[in-house]
Scaffold this motif. Structure first.
Motif, PDB file in Angstrom:
ATOM      1  N   LEU A 757       0.825  -1.201   0.000  1.00  0.00           N
ATOM      2  CA  LEU A 757       0.000   0.000   0.000  1.00  0.00           C
ATOM      3  C   LEU A 757       0.857   1.249   0.000  1.00  0.00           C
ATOM      4  CD1 LEU A 757      -3.026   0.783   0.124  1.00  0.00           C
ATOM      5  CD2 LEU A 757      -2.752   1.010   2.599  1.00  0.00           C
ATOM      6  N   CYS A 758       1.969   1.194   0.707  1.00  0.00           N
ATOM      7  CA  CYS A 758       2.874   2.350   0.737  1.00  0.00           C
ATOM      8  C   CYS A 758       3.529   2.568  -0.620  1.00  0.00           C
ATOM      9  CB  CYS A 758       3.927   2.140   1.827  1.00  0.00           C
ATOM     10  SG  CYS A 758       5.074   3.514   2.038  1.00  0.00           S
ATOM     11  N   ALA A 759       3.773   1.463  -1.343  1.00  0.00           N
ATOM     12  CA  ALA A 759       4.493   1.590  -2.612  1.00  0.00           C
ATOM     13  C   ALA A 759       3.576   1.932  -3.775  1.00  0.00           C
ATOM     14  CB  ALA A 759       5.233   0.282  -2.907  1.00  0.00           C
ATOM     15  N   MET A 760       2.328   1.458  -3.764  1.00  0.00           N
ATOM     16  CA  MET A 760       1.500   1.599  -4.949  1.00  0.00           C
ATOM     17  C   MET A 760       0.915   3.004  -5.109  1.00  0.00           C
ATOM     18  SD  MET A 760      -2.192  -0.194  -4.226  1.00  0.00           S
ATOM     19  CE  MET A 760      -1.499  -1.833  -4.205  1.00  0.00           C
ATOM     20  N   LEU A 761       0.679   3.737  -3.997  1.00  0.00           N
ATOM     21  CA  LEU A 761       0.079   5.063  -4.082  1.00  0.00           C
ATOM     22  C   LEU A 761       1.149   6.134  -4.116  1.00  0.00           C
ATOM     23  CD1 LEU A 761      -2.851   4.613  -1.532  1.00  0.00           C
ATOM     24  CD2 LEU A 761      -2.892   4.326  -4.003  1.00  0.00           C
ATOM     25  N   HIS A 762       0.788   7.267  -4.701  1.00  0.00           N
ATOM     26  CA  HIS A 762       1.717   8.387  -4.822  1.00  0.00           C
ATOM     27  C   HIS A 762       1.982   8.984  -3.446  1.00  0.00           C
ATOM     28  CE1 HIS A 762       3.767  11.848  -6.425  1.00  0.00           C
ATOM     29  NE2 HIS A 762       2.894  12.663  -5.825  1.00  0.00           N
ATOM     30  N   ARG A 763       3.258   8.975  -3.012  1.00  0.00           N
ATOM     31  CA  ARG A 763       3.644   9.452  -1.692  1.00  0.00           C
ATOM     32  C   ARG A 763       4.978  10.181  -1.783  1.00  0.00           C
ATOM     33  NH1 ARG A 763       0.492   6.587   1.914  1.00  0.00           N
ATOM     34  NH2 ARG A 763      -0.374   4.639   1.114  1.00  0.00           N
ATOM     35  N   PRO A 764       5.322  10.932  -0.727  1.00  0.00           N
ATOM     36  CA  PRO A 764       6.665  11.527  -0.672  1.00  0.00           C
ATOM     37  C   PRO A 764       7.729  10.452  -0.486  1.00  0.00           C
ATOM     38  CG  PRO A 764       5.458  11.935   1.362  1.00  0.00           C
ATOM     39  CD  PRO A 764       4.468  11.362   0.394  1.00  0.00           C
ATOM     40  N   ARG A 765       8.947  10.788  -0.803  1.00  0.00           N
ATOM     41  CA  ARG A 765      10.028   9.798  -0.757  1.00  0.00           C
ATOM     42  C   ARG A 765      10.335   9.319   0.659  1.00  0.00           C
ATOM     43  NH1 ARG A 765      13.364  13.286  -4.686  1.00  0.00           N
ATOM     44  NH2 ARG A 765      13.937  14.249  -2.721  1.00  0.00           N
ATOM     45  N   HIS A 766      10.036  10.159   1.644  1.00  0.00           N
ATOM     46  CA  HIS A 766      10.396   9.782   3.011  1.00  0.00           C
ATOM     47  C   HIS A 766       9.332   8.913   3.671  1.00  0.00           C
ATOM     48  CE1 HIS A 766       7.757  13.290   3.477  1.00  0.00           C
ATOM     49  NE2 HIS A 766       7.389  12.721   4.612  1.00  0.00           N
ATOM     50  N   ALA A 767       8.219   8.566   2.993  1.00  0.00           N
ATOM     51  CA  ALA A 767       7.141   7.779   3.590  1.00  0.00           C
ATOM     52  C   ALA A 767       7.674   6.440   4.075  1.00  0.00           C
ATOM     53  CB  ALA A 767       6.021   7.566   2.574  1.00  0.00           C
ATOM     54  N   ALA A 768       7.232   6.044   5.251  1.00  0.00           N
ATOM     55  CA  ALA A 768       7.722   4.813   5.862  1.00  0.00           C
ATOM     56  C   ALA A 768       6.565   4.060   6.491  1.00  0.00           C
ATOM     57  CB  ALA A 768       8.784   5.125   6.913  1.00  0.00           C
ATOM     58  N   VAL A 769       6.786   2.751   6.693  1.00  0.00           N
ATOM     59  CA  VAL A 769       5.804   1.874   7.316  1.00  0.00           C
ATOM     60  C   VAL A 769       6.250   1.602   8.745  1.00  0.00           C
ATOM     61  CG1 VAL A 769       4.627  -0.345   7.197  1.00  0.00           C
ATOM     62  CG2 VAL A 769       5.276   0.835   5.093  1.00  0.00           C
ATOM     63  N   SER A 770       5.331   1.832   9.715  1.00  0.00           N
ATOM     64  CA  SER A 770       5.639   1.621  11.130  1.00  0.00           C
ATOM     65  C   SER A 770       4.723   0.546  11.691  1.00  0.00           C
ATOM     66  CB  SER A 770       5.466   2.913  11.930  1.00  0.00           C
ATOM     67  OG  SER A 770       6.270   3.935  11.401  1.00  0.00           O
ATOM     68  N   ARG A 771       5.274  -0.255  12.584  1.00  0.00           N
ATOM     69  CA  ARG A 771       4.524  -1.330  13.231  1.00  0.00           C
ATOM     70  C   ARG A 771       4.186  -0.896  14.652  1.00  0.00           C
ATOM     71  NH1 ARG A 771       6.169  -5.632  16.481  1.00  0.00           N
ATOM     72  NH2 ARG A 771       4.917  -7.545  16.349  1.00  0.00           N
ATOM     73  N   SER A 772       2.913  -1.054  15.044  1.00  0.00           N
ATOM     74  CA  SER A 772       2.466  -0.599  16.357  1.00  0.00           C
ATOM     75  C   SER A 772       1.652  -1.703  17.005  1.00  0.00           C
ATOM     76  CB  SER A 772       1.632   0.681  16.235  1.00  0.00           C
ATOM     77  OG  SER A 772       1.252   1.164  17.499  1.00  0.00           O
ATOM     78  N   LEU A 773       2.092  -2.171  18.158  1.00  0.00           N
ATOM     79  CA  LEU A 773       1.395  -3.220  18.886  1.00  0.00           C
ATOM     80  C   LEU A 773       0.403  -2.594  19.865  1.00  0.00           C
ATOM     81  CD1 LEU A 773       1.184  -6.292  19.393  1.00  0.00           C
ATOM     82  CD2 LEU A 773       2.899  -6.026  21.186  1.00  0.00           C
ATOM     83  N   GLU A 774      -0.738  -3.228  20.032  1.00  0.00           N
ATOM     84  CA  GLU A 774      -1.765  -2.707  20.939  1.00  0.00           C
ATOM     85  C   GLU A 774      -1.197  -2.495  22.342  1.00  0.00           C
ATOM     86  OE1 GLU A 774      -6.198  -3.941  22.685  1.00  0.00           O
ATOM     87  OE2 GLU A 774      -5.059  -5.323  21.406  1.00  0.00           O
ATOM     88  N   GLY A 775      -1.404  -1.309  22.864  1.00  0.00           N
ATOM     89  CA  GLY A 775      -0.915  -0.961  24.183  1.00  0.00           C
ATOM     90  C   GLY A 775       0.415  -0.257  24.188  1.00  0.00           C
ATOM     91  N   THR A 776       1.118  -0.265  23.035  1.00  0.00           N
ATOM     92  CA  THR A 776       2.423   0.399  22.943  1.00  0.00           C
ATOM     93  C   THR A 776       2.424   1.435  21.825  1.00  0.00           C
ATOM     94  OG1 THR A 776       3.296  -1.304  21.443  1.00  0.00           O
ATOM     95  CG2 THR A 776       3.541  -1.687  23.814  1.00  0.00           C
ATOM     96  N   GLU A 777       1.265   2.006  21.533  1.00  0.00           N
ATOM     97  CA  GLU A 777       1.156   2.938  20.420  1.00  0.00           C
ATOM     98  C   GLU A 777       1.961   4.213  20.695  1.00  0.00           C
ATOM     99  OE1 GLU A 777      -1.381   1.817  22.119  1.00  0.00           O
ATOM    100  OE2 GLU A 777      -2.666   0.587  20.830  1.00  0.00           O
ATOM    101  N   ALA A 778       2.585   4.727  19.655  1.00  0.00           N
ATOM    102  CA  ALA A 778       3.305   5.989  19.753  1.00  0.00           C
ATOM    103  C   ALA A 778       2.320   7.146  19.787  1.00  0.00           C
ATOM    104  CB  ALA A 778       4.276   6.150  18.578  1.00  0.00           C
ATOM    105  N   GLN A 779       2.771   8.293  20.330  1.00  0.00           N
ATOM    106  CA  GLN A 779       1.888   9.445  20.429  1.00  0.00           C
ATOM    107  C   GLN A 779       1.492   9.959  19.050  1.00  0.00           C
ATOM    108  OE1 GLN A 779       0.481  10.447  23.071  1.00  0.00           O
ATOM    109  NE2 GLN A 779      -0.609  12.151  22.125  1.00  0.00           N
ATOM    110  N   VAL A 780       2.352   9.798  18.063  1.00  0.00           N
ATOM    111  CA  VAL A 780       2.027  10.232  16.704  1.00  0.00           C
ATOM    112  C   VAL A 780       0.840   9.437  16.176  1.00  0.00           C
ATOM    113  CG1 VAL A 780       2.912  10.451  14.360  1.00  0.00           C
ATOM    114  CG2 VAL A 780       4.407  10.907  16.300  1.00  0.00           C
ATOM    115  N   PHE A 781       0.794   8.138  16.503  1.00  0.00           N
ATOM    116  CA  PHE A 781      -0.340   7.306  16.085  1.00  0.00           C
ATOM    117  C   PHE A 781      -1.604   7.703  16.837  1.00  0.00           C
ATOM    118  CE2 PHE A 781      -3.001   3.550  16.670  1.00  0.00           C
ATOM    119  CZ  PHE A 781      -3.160   3.118  15.357  1.00  0.00           C
ATOM    120  N   LYS A 782      -1.500   7.947  18.145  1.00  0.00           N
ATOM    121  CA  LYS A 782      -2.676   8.311  18.941  1.00  0.00           C
ATOM    122  C   LYS A 782      -3.257   9.640  18.487  1.00  0.00           C
ATOM    123  CE  LYS A 782      -0.973   6.027  23.136  1.00  0.00           C
ATOM    124  NZ  LYS A 782      -0.573   6.255  24.546  1.00  0.00           N
ATOM    125  N   ALA A 783      -2.396  10.543  18.018  1.00  0.00           N
ATOM    126  CA  ALA A 783      -2.862  11.871  17.637  1.00  0.00           C
ATOM    127  C   ALA A 783      -3.791  11.830  16.429  1.00  0.00           C
ATOM    128  CB  ALA A 783      -1.670  12.774  17.332  1.00  0.00           C
TER     129      ALA A 783
END
Length: 1216
Positions: A757-783
């Protein structure tokens, strides 16, 4: 990026909301050769992509809300295509190719207008939608079935009032979020099916469905039913399966549905059901399976017509005991005067006095009481003897067991360790209650020291680095359950997994109470018995979960920068068109700093908070919160630096590649932040699906927001299920959220799909895939979510004992259950004193205060189907067949406490000038608007519907947050509303602007009920028998002469109040102009030629109104779920006589028990007991005025009863 190989297995994907304008449609869609459904809604498409030609298995295509002008292209080459949804485009007749109708399987073509389709469609299976524009014209329509036709509020007509014959409507399996307004206007509706929608609440307008017999609301999102549903007296079948109803969600007055035969509420959250539901006399089918029932009301045993009672799958249900003597008392209620006074809170002396003065003694009753007392004494003695014998037997058996326990078989004394009890262990944390209770196979995998259940689809597939527990449940030769327990050790498994598999296998055996042993099986050396469990078909897979022990690894930090914005705390990459977001190395040219915002630069161990020169304090506070959350995520190792524009250290600009030459002040006008999209990863047998998840707007928004606002308000934490895996696409970030209980194969598929999904759609070059486990979500994800909450929900209504007792009742339901015995009957109102009348001076003072607050009043009256402005000279004149709306604006004083104290302190310290300044700073008075809706007793309910959907919305837009709507019916007006007319409230019969019979005399009665505020002048039947010496009347006798329209008399009774006599003269001058002759006459001075002739000859009439000093009206009802008596206020009227209740009227001499036509037998018998208690109580209080009991049925009221009501007339019929 290279393909990960999962695209050919994708069966469905929802790419709605992406911007594919300008040729950005993903080419990788061609690799999804197994695609069955594809959604491309709101993607700015101008033409159909050529990549669709490769999707030979595509069955459903949705391209709604785009810029398509034609469907020409590759659609005709898709042989499996069944449905095309192209709503809200720019299609024309020429844009729909004829060759797509040659497809054999095409059955549905959805467009925006009928004219967009070809003139002739020869395919017999094709359905062209929509056709709803022609619905209002089908006046002969009787049945309308629109099941599974993608109906929403936007593609249904606003009114179906003309369909007077429509009786059957089916709108199931659609996308309705509330009941369409057009359904309320159907006068003959009898069957309504709204199942399988997304309806979260019902409007109070459902009381318009007076003829509905079947109502299906199953499979919706309902949490409660409105009390108005109790007015559907003809309802026979009510289906509420698969909703979210609890005990509080069912109205306590549901027992009013006297015709109810079937009630189905399976798969809900019901802990109890209202007792009144068991008082529906015709109930035959009651289905309550798959709920949380703890018990049922005792009244369940009184349902004589019940045929089906389904309470399966309620594990905590305990059926109530059956009453011993059903005929003795109704619902075990003690109706004795002493007991009811005690429950009402009377003093012991009052209770004793009531017992002593209960009336003359009855020797026969005394003899019966003595006989019952003697029988009860004998029963008590027999019970004591039996109890003593049972106690002796129990003690003897206990001693024998103790002596037997001290000796082992053979007469030897047992060893000391054989008498020790095994500790009680709780394995419910690891294994569910139904484990091992059904024949079959159950497998657990060890993960983080805990067994995790493996889905049935993955049985027989073992990872080399994992350990498993295998439970086989079967029936032995005797038919009883037996078990085999294995624990399998992988060749690459770590020590912690090996130990935990052995330990939990033993725990499982203890939990089941099995006598078998646990068998160890190692990879590559399995026993034949173990292989037979899987039919000799097991396979090994490389890999496995990580060890439960911690491992130390070097953390790699990615440098990211975010902008803080919005009312809530939100983080978004500061990316604008044609700008790259933080490529490495980072440069100031790629970081668009703006002086109005606060930016967060996160380097892992170094966190910078940069505040622009024009940034607000709130944005800075939010940024401090964000950096603190990021500091927590780095386990307190990060160093935080706060920076202000113009004071940055050199190392800050070094990270960004140098200081920028200019910092802009504003965001570009064409900037639109990317909207996040939440996908749910679905995994089946050989396929993957990627639908988008949007929460239903009715959960959070009372009003449906605009389409452009919907994507920004749709992410809630409650959307995430711990058993599933989700992909959150934020354009520059792709997060993969893994639920704690999600299967491993789904996690692996989600990681690969996220990369695709990250590769097929038009995105900026710095786009990255992050893994988030339930209960350990980063604040960026919660926001990205609205109101993300980390706080655990706690039920503070439960104490420690309730928690130890396990699942049960809690909260309000628990308190209601505890008070069940006390709530069987509430007769407190019968023992309260009568409300004293309000003094005239007090009423005039209150009237003056309310009118001082009134800033202005505007009136409207319903004319046809619209509300027209009411002339001011007609204020105070109402007609029984009309509806009126009055908009009143009130001044409301502004209260301020802390600011006043601070201002006073400043004023004391700075002198008189400061005090004047303080007064100037004080805000002006605020205002509030109240809309009074008045409906005559002969007016149709269509006036209320017209007001609700037209004028009310206009007022709400004019006065947002300051509007209150009060609905009133004739003679049930608000006292504050009555005060604005200063006792000149006149009600005429008929309809405004409709010519009445001009030569017919008319008679008006002026009467005050309890207070001068409640004074009305109402037109009554022109008959001299309605006159009364304690009231004033106005008689209009019309003439045929053009010069003199007639003569008007103000008749003043000899015992009437002088103030009312003066008021009658004022009303006389207000009602009629100079074209009428006016005359005030006293009783006994009536002219024979006009007065008695005009009123219809002289007849006997009442010469006193002594009953006005004693009149009280009580209502007896089961509406609250238990039998209760409540008193109406002194300003009651004929419409207060509820047809489905019992009313008690006390006029000082008789107590009338008025019975409605729809009253249940239960209410009649209980009300009779309550009436006897009241008469007995009044006999002890007022010896000189003993009451007699009289029974009155609706429609057979006598004059002594009707004279207690102002302007008694015929009962109004149920209006549509």
């Amino acid at each position: 990026m290279e393909a990960t190989g999962v695209l050919p297995f994708v069966r469905g994907v929802d790419l709605s909301g992406n911007d594919f304008k300008g040729g950005y449609f993903p080419e990788n869609v061609k690799a999804m050769t197994s695609l069955r459904w594809l959604k491309l809604n709101r993607t700015s498409l101008c033409y159909l992509p050529e990549e669709l030609a490769a999707l030979q298995k595509l069955e459903h295509l949705s391209v709604s809300h785009n810029n398509l002008t034609t469907l020409h292209g590759e659609l005709s080459s898709l042989p499996s295509l069944r449905a095309i949804v192209a709503r809200a485009n720019s299609l024309k007749n020429s844009g729909v190719p004829d060759d797509i109708f040659k497809l054999d399987d095409l059955s549905v073509l959805v467009t925006s207008q009928p004219s967009q389709c070809p003139r002739t469609i020869k395919v017999p299976g094709a359905i062209v939608i929509p056709f709803y524009r022609q619905l209002p014209a089908m006046t002969a329509l009787q049945t309308l079935h629109l099941r599974n036709t993608q109906r929403t509020q936007s593609n249904l007509p606003t009114s179906l009032e003309g369909l007077s014959n429509l009786a059957d409507v089916d709108l199931s399996c659609n996308d309705l979020t509330w009941v369409p307004e057009c359904l309320y206007t159907l006068p003959s509706l009898r069957r309504l099916n709204l199942s399988s929608n997304q309806i979260a609440e019902l409007s109070l307008c459902i009381d318009q469905w007076v003829h509905v017999e079947t109502l299906n609301l199953s499979r919706n999102q309902l949490t409660s039913l409105p009390s108005a549903i109790c007015k559907l007296t003809k309802l026979k079948k009510l289906y509420l399966n698969s909703n979210k109803l609890d005990f509080d969600g069912l109205p306590s007055g549901i027992g009013k549905l006297a015709s109810l035969e079937e009630f189905m509420a399976a798969n809900n959250n019901l802990e109890l059901i209202p007792e009144s539901l068991c008082r529906c006399p015709k109930l035959r089918k009651l289905v309550l399976n798959k709920n949380r029932l703890v018990t049922l009301p005792e009244a369940i045993h009184f349902l004589t017509e019940i045929e089906v009672l389904d309470v399966r799958e309620n594990p905590n249900l305990v059926m109530p005991p059956k009453p011993a003597d059903r005929a003795a008392e109704w619902y075990n209620i003690d109706f004795s005067l002493q007991n009811q006074l005690r429950l009402a809170g009377a003093s012991p002396a009052t209770v004793a006095a009531a017992a002593a003065g209960s009336g003359p003694k009855d020797p026969l009753a005394r003899k019966m009481r003595l006989r019952r007392r003697r029988d009860s004494a004998q029963d008590d003695q027999a019970k004591q003897v039996l109890k003593g014998m049972s106690d002796v037997a129990q003690e003897k058996n206990k001693k024998q067991e103790e002596s037997a326990d001290t000796r082992a078989p053979g007469g030897k004394v047992r060893r000391w360790d054989q008498g020790l009890e095994k500790p009680r262990l709780d394995y419910s944390e690891f294994f569910t209650e139904d484990v091992g209770q059904l024949p079959g196979l159950t497998i657990w995998q060890i993960e983080n020291f805990v067994p995790v259940l493996v889905e049935e689809a993955f049985h027989g597939k073992f990872y080399e680095a994992d350990c498993y527990i295998v439970l086989k449940t079967f029936l032995d030769d005797s038919g009883s359950l037996n078990w085999e327990i294995y624990y399998w050790i992988g060749g690459e498994a770590t020590l912690d997994k090996k130990a935990c598999s052995a330990i939990h296998a033993v725990n499982l055996r203890n939990y089941l109470g099995a006598e078998c042993r646990t068998v160890r099986e190692e990879m590559g050396d399995e026993s034949e018995e173990f292989l037979q469990v899987f039919d000799n078909d097991i396979s090994y897979i490389e890999g496995g979960t990580a060890s439960g022990f911690y491992t130390v690894e070097d953390t790699h930090y990615v440098t990211r920068m975010y902008r803080v914005y919005g009312k809530k705390i939100k983080l978004d990459p500061p990316s604008f068109p044609d700008q790259v977001h933080l490529p490495l190395p980072i440069t100031t040219a790629s970081c668009p700093f703006l002086s109005r915002f606060v930016f967060l630069l996160d380097r892992g161990l170094d966190i910078y908070v940069w505040r622009g020169a024009q940034a607000t304090l709130s944005s800075t506070t939010k940024a401090r919160y964000e950096e603190r959350e990021s500091w927590k995520e780095e386990k307190g190792k990060a160093e935080i630096t706060l920076l202000v524009q113009g004071q940055e250290p050199p190392e800050f600009w070094e990270v960004l590649g140098g200081e920028p030459s200019e910092i802009k002040k504003h965001v570009p006008d064409d900037f639109w932040p990317p909207q996040p999209k939440l996908y749910k990863v679905g995994l089946g047998l050989g396929y993957l699906e990627l639908p988008q998840i949007n929460y239903k707007l009715s959960v959070e928004h009372k009003k449906r927001p605009k389409v452009e606002l919907m994507p920004g308000m749709r992410l809630l934490q409650s959307l995430l299920d711990t058993r599933c895996v989700y992909i959150l696409d934020c354009w520059s970030d792709v997060f993969i959220w893994l639920g704690r209980k999600s299967p491993r194969l789904v996690r692996a598929a989600a990681l690969k799909l996220g990369q695709e999904l990250c590769a097929m759609l038009h995105r900026p070059r710095h786009a990255a895939v992050s893994r988030s486990l339930e209960g350990t979500e980063a604040q960026v994800f919660k926001a990205k979510f609205k109101n993300w909450d980390d706080v655990l929900t706690v039920d503070y209504t439960r104490n420690a004992e309730a928690v130890l007792q396990g699942p049960g009742l809690s909260g309000k339901v628990k308190r209601d259950a505890e008070k069940k015995d006390q709530m069987k009957a509430d007769l407190t109102a019968l023992f309260l004193p009568r409300q004293p009348p309000m003094a005239l001076a007090e009423a005039e003072q209150l009237m003056e205060e309310w009118n001082e607050d009134l800033d202005g009043m505007e009136g409207f009256v319903l004319e046809g189907k619209k509300f027209a402005r009411l002339p001011e000279e007609e204020f105070g004149h109402f007609y029984t067949q009309d509806c009126y709306v009055f908009l009143c604006r009130y001044w409301v004083p502004v209260e301020y406490e802390e600011e006043e104290k601070k201002d006073e302190e400043k004023a004391e310290g700075k002198g008189d000038m400061t005090a004047a300044e303080v007064e100037e700073k004080q805000p002006e008075e605020d205002f509030q608007c109240i809309v009074y809706f008045w409906q005559g007793r002969e007016a149709s309910n269509m006036g209320w519907l017209t007001f609700t959907f037209s004028l009310q919305k206009k007022f709400e837009s004019l006065f947002p947050g300051k509007l209150e709507v009060v609905r009133m019916t004739q003679q049930q007006e608000n006292p504050k509303f009555l005060s604005h007319f200063k006792r000149k409230f006149i009600i005429h019969r008929g309809k405004r602007k409709v010519v009445q019979s001009a030569l017919q005399p008319s008679l008006y009665q002026i009467r005050t009920n309890g207070s001068a505020l409640c004074t009305r002048c109402i037109q009554i039947n022109t008959d001299s028998s309605f006159l009364n010496s304690e009231f004033c009347f106005i008689l209009k006798v019309p003439f045929e002469s053009e010069d003199n329209q007639g003569i008007v008399y103000a008749w003043v009774g000899r015992a009437s109040d002088p103030d009312e006599a003066k008021l009658a003269e004022d009303i006389l001058n207000t009602m009629f102009d100079a074209s009428y002759s006016k005359q005030v006459i006293n009783e006994g001075e009536e002219p024979e030629n006009f007065f008695w002739v005009g009123i219809g000859a002289q007849k006997p009439y009442d010469d006193d109104a002594e009953y006005m000093k004693h009149t009280r009206l009580f209502r007896c009802s089961n509406e609250k779920g238990y039998f209760a008596v409540t008193e109406k206020c002194s300003d009651f009227c004929q419409d207060d006589l509820a047809d489905d209740d019992i009313m008690l009227l006390d006029n000082g001499q008789e107590v009338y028990m008025w019975v409605g036509t729809q009253t249940s037998q239960v209410e009649i018998k209980l009300s009779l007991k309550a009436c006897q208690v009241y008469i007995q109580h009044m006999r002890s209080k007022e010896h000189e005025r003993p009451r007699r009991l009289r029974l009155v049925r609706k429609g057979n009221e006598q004059h002594a009863f009707t004279r207690c009501f102002h302007a008694w007339s015929t009962f109004r019929k149920a209006l549509a």
